[in-house]
Scaffold this active site. Structure first.
Site, PDB file in Angstrom:
ATOM      1  N   GLN A  70       0.813  -1.209   0.000  1.00  0.00           N
ATOM      2  CA  GLN A  70       0.000   0.000   0.000  1.00  0.00           C
ATOM      3  C   GLN A  70       0.851   1.265   0.000  1.00  0.00           C
ATOM      4  OE1 GLN A  70      -3.144  -1.567   3.181  1.00  0.00           O
ATOM      5  NE2 GLN A  70      -3.956   0.072   1.938  1.00  0.00           N
ATOM      6  N   HIS A  71       0.213   2.363  -0.331  1.00  0.00           N
ATOM      7  CA  HIS A  71       0.716   3.732  -0.169  1.00  0.00           C
ATOM      8  C   HIS A  71       1.739   4.189  -1.199  1.00  0.00           C
ATOM      9  CE1 HIS A  71      -1.241   3.148   3.635  1.00  0.00           C
ATOM     10  NE2 HIS A  71      -0.253   2.457   4.158  1.00  0.00           N
ATOM     11  N   ASP A 223      -2.381  -5.029   0.410  1.00  0.00           N
ATOM     12  CA  ASP A 223      -1.870  -6.314   0.869  1.00  0.00           C
ATOM     13  C   ASP A 223      -2.545  -6.810   2.146  1.00  0.00           C
ATOM     14  OD1 ASP A 223      -0.674  -4.311   2.379  1.00  0.00           O
ATOM     15  OD2 ASP A 223       1.375  -4.953   1.975  1.00  0.00           O
TER      16      ASP A 223
END
Length: 461
Positions: A70-71, A223
């Site tokens: 992520q991110h 995830d």
């Protein structure tokens, strides 16, 4: 009918091909990613191509879904070219930008708007950093997406930025998406980046898909949401010990924690997945192995030969800064070092106990938000250590269930692909047989760890 699930994680790309009806594993493949907190997305594509080749390709697969770290900030120009290497979740250079955004808008306002108070890992802070430090790159940005969004777009073969798609779980970690309404908060994007005239991926529902070359492409997932779907973790508290440590619990309401400890993310089913993240999990064990000159098995054996609580030796595991608590520039520390505790065994156990105490802090935060914790499901690479398995219940204070090791993120993506293909979420999960570990809580360990972290925080501040 076959479906494929892809996990593009920080460290590697994993592919599983499963039977859509039974969930039976047919074949799999994997390939490594380069190290670092800044990676060009082309390296992910190369790893995915290699993993797919090892897994026998997609010619007989009818649906694919991608889950991923992520991110990560992936910026594209008007021609769809990558503007600069992606800043990953564990890149802390945007820590000052995060602090500025919280000061400008307010922690409670951020929590109410998107469920999360920005820290350096969150995408919106990386966009502020880009605008401030690389204005020429920022000016070229025509679209912003996340790692799994970019890989899904590459798999689709479309050259159009308008065909970028994402899902609620991954979008909820950007800092500019409201998972309750399903809408982007372009006002927050503009506050961070200075403009909002960029393409953002269309947010698909959990069972939605787009056409790909010869197969359907599912919505994908972050995830953590992918792992929860792969495990079928409906009401369990899950502690995942990978590069980062993640404590999560599925719920029907978005968290809005103004302290920033709990991130109010969405899950992959249409519900929510409040979670607490630490930057330091398996890497703490790797550091201890390097320091002691031993491998995984030897570290485990050393730790189990030491007394519970390591006779007062406490490791504060902030080895590369920390996200919870938000200390991006912190370092680790050792407390209680004496002649008696100056042994490899005591240090090995203190490393494992310190890493697990970091996760217990996340469990305590979820409990304070109303999550009932009667047991923990433990997954991730570090959960393969026998010492971690045996020590975890003595740190957490509740029984710990450890399923067979597996690629739960990729499995969750495969389950989502089957959902997109058949129209219903399959009953199969990939958790396999589980072992339950229990034992008395180590007296005074949590209190000593808390005291040590407070002393360390005083020093850092």
């Amino acid at each position: 009918m076959l479906v494929a699930g892809i996990d593009s994680s920080t460290q590697s790309c994993k592919v599983v091909v499963r039977d859509a009806a039974s969930g039976e594993l047919v074949r799999e493949g994997r390939a490594p990613h380069p190290d670092g907190t800044e990676v060009h997305p082309d390296r992910w594509w190369e790893a995915l191509s290699a993993a797919l080749e090892q897994a026998g390709g997609l010619s007989d697969v009818e649906a694919v879904s991608v889950a991923g770290q992520q991110h990560g900030m992936v910026c594209l120009d008007a021609d769809g070219e990558v503007v600069r290497p992606a800043l990953l979740w564990n890149d802390t250079r945007s820590a000052e930008a995060a602090a500025d955004l919280v000061d400008e808008i307010g922690a409670q306002a951020w929590a109410d708007a998107v469920g999360t108070v920005p820290v350096a890992s969150i995408t919106v802070t990386k966009l502020r950093w880009l605008a401030s430090h690389e204005p020429d790159h920022a000016a070229r940005v025509a679209a912003v997406c996340l790692p799994h969004d970019w890989l899904t777009w590459k798999l689709s073969g479309s050259p159009s930025l308008d065909d970028l798609v994402t899902d609620r779980s991954d979008a909820s970690g950007t800092g500019y998406f409201d998972a309750r309404s399903g809408d982007y908060r372009r006002d927050l994007l503009r506050a961070a980046f200075g403009r909002d005239d960029v393409v953002l991926p269309r947010v698909l529902g959990p069972a939605e898909s787009i056409p790909g070359p010869g197969c359907l492409l599912g919505a994908g997932a972050g995830d953590n949401a992918g792992a929860a779907l792969g495990l079928g973790a409906d009401d369990d508290v899950v502690v995942s010990l990978g590069t980062s440590g993640v404590v999560s619990a599925r719920g029907d309401r978005q968290a809005a924690d103004p302290t920033g400890t709990i991130a109010g993310f969405a899950d992959a089913t249409g519900a929510f997945l409040p979670l607490v993240v630490t930057l330091n999990a398996a890497r703490v064990l790797a550091a201890a192995e390097h320091l002691l000159g031993v491998d995984h098995a030897a570290l485990s054996g050393l730790a189990l030969s030491a007394p519970p609580g390591s006779a007062g030796l406490t490791l504060v595991p902030y080895l590369e800064g920390e996200r919870t608590p938000n200390l991006p520039h912190a370092t680790g520390a050792i407390h209680g070092l004496t002649l008696a505790t100056s042994t490899p065994a005591h240090l090995a156990r203190a490393a494992i106990e310190g890493m697990l105490c970091g996760q217990r802090g996340g469990i305590a935060a979820l409990e304070s938000a109303g999550v009932r914790v009667t047991g923990v499901r433990l997954v991730g690479g570090a959960a393969r250590s026998e010492a971690v398995r045996q020590i975890a219940p003595t740190v957490f204070g509740v029984p710990v269930t450890v399923p067979e090791p597996g690629e739960y993120v990729a499995d969750g993506a495969a389950r989502q692909a089957a959902w997109a293909l058949t129209g219903s979420l399959p009953e199969w999960t990939a958790g396999g047989a589980s072992t339950v570990y229990s034992g008395p809580e180590t007296e005074g360990l949590w209190e000593r760890y808390t005291e040590a972290t407070h002393k360390h925080l005083d020093h850092v501040e």
